[in-house]
Design a protein around this motif. Structure first.
Motif, PDB file in Angstrom:
ATOM      1  N   LEU A 169      -3.948  32.168   4.942  1.00 43.02           N
ATOM      2  CA  LEU A 169      -2.848  31.231   5.410  1.00 43.02           C
ATOM      3  C   LEU A 169      -2.950  29.761   4.680  1.00 43.02           C
ATOM      4  CD1 LEU A 169      -2.317  31.895   9.224  1.00 43.02           C
ATOM      5  CD2 LEU A 169      -0.893  33.007   7.331  1.00 43.02           C
ATOM      6  N   GLY A 170      -4.297  29.453   4.477  1.00 45.08           N
ATOM      7  CA  GLY A 170      -4.320  27.933   3.746  1.00 45.08           C
ATOM      8  C   GLY A 170      -3.919  27.044   4.687  1.00 45.08           C
ATOM      9  N   PHE A 171      -3.064  25.918   4.430  1.00 45.86           N
ATOM     10  CA  PHE A 171      -2.461  24.877   5.176  1.00 45.86           C
ATOM     11  C   PHE A 171      -1.599  25.363   6.114  1.00 45.86           C
ATOM     12  CE2 PHE A 171      -0.014  20.984   6.274  1.00 45.86           C
ATOM     13  CZ  PHE A 171      -0.827  20.666   6.988  1.00 45.86           C
ATOM     14  N   PHE A 172      -1.568  25.462   7.403  1.00 44.46           N
ATOM     15  CA  PHE A 172      -0.875  26.264   8.095  1.00 44.46           C
ATOM     16  C   PHE A 172      -0.087  25.295   9.119  1.00 44.46           C
ATOM     17  CE2 PHE A 172       0.657  29.301  11.815  1.00 44.46           C
ATOM     18  CZ  PHE A 172       1.652  29.868  11.046  1.00 44.46           C
ATOM     19  N   ASP A 173       1.071  24.586   9.041  1.00 42.83           N
ATOM     20  CA  ASP A 173       1.734  23.891  10.126  1.00 42.83           C
ATOM     21  C   ASP A 173       3.026  24.288  10.189  1.00 42.83           C
ATOM     22  OD1 ASP A 173       1.922  21.631  11.540  1.00 42.83           O
ATOM     23  OD2 ASP A 173       2.366  20.492  10.194  1.00 42.83           O
ATOM     24  N   PRO A 174       3.506  25.276  10.765  1.00 39.81           N
ATOM     25  CA  PRO A 174       4.844  25.589  10.854  1.00 39.81           C
ATOM     26  C   PRO A 174       5.490  24.924  11.875  1.00 39.81           C
ATOM     27  CG  PRO A 174       3.435  27.275  12.044  1.00 39.81           C
ATOM     28  CD  PRO A 174       2.597  26.271  11.238  1.00 39.81           C
ATOM     29  N   ALA A 175       5.189  24.234  13.044  1.00 44.48           N
ATOM     30  CA  ALA A 175       5.856  23.357  13.650  1.00 44.48           C
ATOM     31  C   ALA A 175       5.995  21.983  13.110  1.00 44.48           C
ATOM     32  CB  ALA A 175       5.180  23.462  15.030  1.00 44.48           C
ATOM     33  N   GLY A 176       5.371  21.463  12.021  1.00 42.92           N
ATOM     34  CA  GLY A 176       5.321  20.368  11.560  1.00 42.92           C
ATOM     35  C   GLY A 176       4.981  19.090  12.250  1.00 42.92           C
ATOM     36  N   PHE A 177       3.882  19.420  12.959  1.00 42.54           N
ATOM     37  CA  PHE A 177       3.085  18.390  13.554  1.00 42.54           C
ATOM     38  C   PHE A 177       2.411  17.288  12.562  1.00 42.54           C
ATOM     39  CE2 PHE A 177       2.597  21.431  16.802  1.00 42.54           C
ATOM     40  CZ  PHE A 177       3.018  20.876  17.888  1.00 42.54           C
ATOM     41  N   CYS A 178       1.921  17.639  11.297  1.00 43.12           N
ATOM     42  CA  CYS A 178       1.477  16.759  10.202  1.00 43.12           C
ATOM     43  C   CYS A 178       2.623  16.399   9.230  1.00 43.12           C
ATOM     44  CB  CYS A 178       0.227  17.039   9.803  1.00 43.12           C
ATOM     45  SG  CYS A 178      -0.907  17.570  11.031  1.00 43.12           S
ATOM     46  N   ALA A 179       3.752  16.659   9.597  1.00 47.93           N
ATOM     47  CA  ALA A 179       4.979  16.625   8.479  1.00 47.93           C
ATOM     48  C   ALA A 179       5.093  15.076   8.472  1.00 47.93           C
ATOM     49  CB  ALA A 179       6.192  17.273   8.808  1.00 47.93           C
ATOM     50  N   PRO A 180       5.674  14.506   7.127  1.00 51.42           N
ATOM     51  CA  PRO A 180       6.021  13.096   7.068  1.00 51.42           C
ATOM     52  C   PRO A 180       6.911  12.640   7.973  1.00 51.42           C
ATOM     53  CG  PRO A 180       5.860  14.212   4.672  1.00 51.42           C
ATOM     54  CD  PRO A 180       5.919  15.268   5.854  1.00 51.42           C
ATOM     55  N   ASP A 181       7.991  13.452   8.431  1.00 47.38           N
ATOM     56  CA  ASP A 181       8.979  12.950   9.301  1.00 47.38           C
ATOM     57  C   ASP A 181       8.790  14.073  10.330  1.00 47.38           C
ATOM     58  OD1 ASP A 181      10.917  12.138  10.598  1.00 47.38           O
ATOM     59  OD2 ASP A 181      12.625  13.011   9.330  1.00 47.38           O
ATOM     60  N   ASN A 182       7.929  13.560  11.746  1.00 44.10           N
ATOM     61  CA  ASN A 182       7.704  14.384  12.682  1.00 44.10           C
ATOM     62  C   ASN A 182       8.856  14.214  13.882  1.00 44.10           C
ATOM     63  OD1 ASN A 182       6.392  16.073  14.046  1.00 44.10           O
ATOM     64  ND2 ASN A 182       4.766  14.720  14.761  1.00 44.10           N
ATOM     65  N   GLY A 183       9.990  14.585  13.772  1.00 42.14           N
ATOM     66  CA  GLY A 183      10.998  14.660  14.620  1.00 42.14           C
ATOM     67  C   GLY A 183      11.194  13.267  15.335  1.00 42.14           C
ATOM     68  N   ALA A 184      11.121  13.153  16.836  1.00 40.97           N
ATOM     69  CA  ALA A 184      11.463  12.009  17.506  1.00 40.97           C
ATOM     70  C   ALA A 184      10.481  10.784  17.335  1.00 40.97           C
ATOM     71  CB  ALA A 184      11.313  12.459  19.271  1.00 40.97           C
ATOM     72  N   GLU A 185       8.965  11.186  16.926  1.00 37.32           N
ATOM     73  CA  GLU A 185       8.041  10.217  16.713  1.00 37.32           C
ATOM     74  C   GLU A 185       8.223   9.701  15.395  1.00 37.32           C
ATOM     75  OE1 GLU A 185       4.355  11.512  18.372  1.00 37.32           O
ATOM     76  OE2 GLU A 185       5.386  11.507  20.474  1.00 37.32           O
ATOM     77  N   GLY A 186       8.966  10.394  14.699  1.00 38.17           N
ATOM     78  CA  GLY A 186       8.624   9.662  13.164  1.00 38.17           C
ATOM     79  C   GLY A 186       7.528  10.082  12.468  1.00 38.17           C
ATOM     80  N   SER A 187       7.034   9.775  11.377  1.00 38.71           N
ATOM     81  CA  SER A 187       6.018  10.310  10.645  1.00 38.71           C
ATOM     82  C   SER A 187       4.567  10.174  11.489  1.00 38.71           C
ATOM     83  CB  SER A 187       5.766   9.466   9.468  1.00 38.71           C
ATOM     84  OG  SER A 187       4.729   9.790   8.802  1.00 38.71           O
ATOM     85  N   PRO A 195       0.934  -1.217   0.259  1.00 35.71           N
ATOM     86  CA  PRO A 195      -0.105   0.136   0.129  1.00 35.71           C
ATOM     87  C   PRO A 195       0.938   1.268   0.109  1.00 35.71           C
ATOM     88  CG  PRO A 195      -0.039  -1.113   2.208  1.00 35.71           C
ATOM     89  CD  PRO A 195       0.821  -1.988   1.245  1.00 35.71           C
ATOM     90  N   PRO A 196       0.190   2.286  -0.602  1.00 33.89           N
ATOM     91  CA  PRO A 196       1.166   3.564  -0.616  1.00 33.89           C
ATOM     92  C   PRO A 196       1.355   4.187   0.774  1.00 33.89           C
ATOM     93  CG  PRO A 196      -1.234   3.901  -1.360  1.00 33.89           C
ATOM     94  CD  PRO A 196      -1.002   2.298  -1.283  1.00 33.89           C
ATOM     95  N   ASN A 197       2.687   4.854   1.085  1.00 40.89           N
ATOM     96  CA  ASN A 197       2.798   5.229   2.242  1.00 40.89           C
ATOM     97  C   ASN A 197       1.750   6.361   2.519  1.00 40.89           C
ATOM     98  OD1 ASN A 197       5.027   3.391   2.505  1.00 40.89           O
ATOM     99  ND2 ASN A 197       6.521   5.173   1.604  1.00 40.89           N
ATOM    100  N   PHE A 198       1.433   6.245   3.945  1.00 41.24           N
ATOM    101  CA  PHE A 198       0.648   7.331   4.529  1.00 41.24           C
ATOM    102  C   PHE A 198       1.140   8.936   4.596  1.00 41.24           C
ATOM    103  CE2 PHE A 198      -1.520   9.513   8.244  1.00 41.24           C
ATOM    104  CZ  PHE A 198      -2.739   9.672   7.620  1.00 41.24           C
TER     105      PHE A 198
END
Length: 229
Positions: free
Chosen positions: A67-85, A48-51
Motif C-alpha cells: 500500500l505504501g503511504f496509506f491515508d484514505p481519511a486524509g488525517f495528514c492531508a494539507p487541508d484536514n477538514g474543520a481543523e485545517g492543515s 519559511p516554506p509551508n509545512f
C-alpha cells in the motif's frame, strides 16, 4: 575635520575700507573623512516554506508495500477538514496514538484466545468467552479502581510528551520519539538508525494487523456468544 585659517586684515585709517577676508580651507590628511551609510529600505526575509503534513508523515517509519503511504481519511492531508492543515505536533500525536493502540491490540490478540483455554486466575472458574470474562471476576465490583489505576499509568507515561495546551492542543512535542518510554528490558532496540526504522515499521505493521484481528475476534464472539475455539 576642516581647518579654517584667516589671513591678516589690514586697516589703514578709520575711514579706510576693510580689506576683503580670504578663507583658506584645507583637508587634514591625518584624520579620515566621515563615512555615512545610506539608509535603505528594509528587505523582508524569505518566509519559511509551508509545512506539508503529508510529506512529513512519509518521513516516519511505518510505510511499506504493497500500500505504501496509506491515508484514505486524509488525517495528514494539507487541508484536514474543520481543523485545517495538520501540524507537526498533530501528526506526531496521530503516530503516538496508532503505536499505543497497536501495542495494546497485540497484547489483546494474544491474551483473548489464550485466556479462554488457560485461565487459572480466580480459582479457574471463569470459563466463559473472553468478551464477558471481566464481568465474571471480582474486578467487576471494583471497576472504578481498575479504571483509576489505568488512568494513572496513562497520565504519567504520555502526558510529559504532550505539547503545552496553551501552544497547541492534542499535539506531541517535536523532541519526543513516538513510543519511546525507555523500557527495553531485553535490549532489542538497535543502535543503527536504519535497523531501528525497520524494526519500528515491523512493530507498526504488526500492531495494525493486531487491531484488525482483535476487532474481528470481539465481533465474532458478540455474534455467536461462544468462545473462539
Amino acid at each position: 575635520m576642516l581647518a579654517v585659517t584667516s589671513l591678516a586684515t589690514a586697516f589703514s585709517t578709520p575711514s579706510a575700507a576693510v580689506a576683503p577676508m580670504h578663507l583658506n580651507i584645507r583637508m587634514q590628511a591625518d584624520v579620515p573623512p566621515p563615512v555615512f551609510s545610506v539608509v535603505e529600505d528594509q528587505v523582508p526575509l524569505t518566509p519559511p516554506p509551508n509545512f506539508n503534513p503529508s510529506a512529513f508523515a512519509q518521513t516516519l517509519p511505518g510505510i511499506s508495500g504493497p500500500l505504501g503511504f496509506f491515508d484514505p481519511a486524509g488525517f495528514c492531508a494539507p487541508d484536514n477538514g474543520a481543523e485545517g492543515s495538520a501540524s507537526e505536533g498533530k501528526v506526531r500525536f496521530y503516530r503516538e496514538v496508532e503505536l499505543k493502540h497497536g501495542r495494546v491490540a497485540m497484547l489483546a490478540a494474544l491474551g483473548f484466545p489464550l485466556a479462554e483455554q488457560f485461565h487459572p486466575l480466580f480459582g479457574g472458574g471463569v470459563d466463559v468467552p473472553s468478551y464477558i470474562a471481566f464481568q465474571q471476576t471480582p474486578l467487576q465490583t471494583f471497576w472504578p479502581v481498575v479504571v483509576g489505576a489505568i488512568a494513572i499509568i496513562e497520565v504519567f507515561s504520555i502526558f510529559p510528551a504532550f505539547e503545552n495546551p496553551n501552544i497547541e492542543g492534542w499535539a506531541i512535542k517535536s523532541d519526543h520519539v513516538a513510543g519511546d518510554f525507555g523500557f527495553d528490558p531485553l535490549g532489542l532496540k538497535p543502535t543503527d538508525a536504519l535497523q531501528l526504522a525497520e524494526m519500528q515499521t515491523k512493530e507498526l505493521n504488526n500492531g495494525r494487523l493486531a487491531m484488525i484481528a482483535i476487532a474481528g475476534m470481539i465481533v465474532q464472539e458478540l455474534v455467536t456468544g461462544q468462545k473462539l475455539f
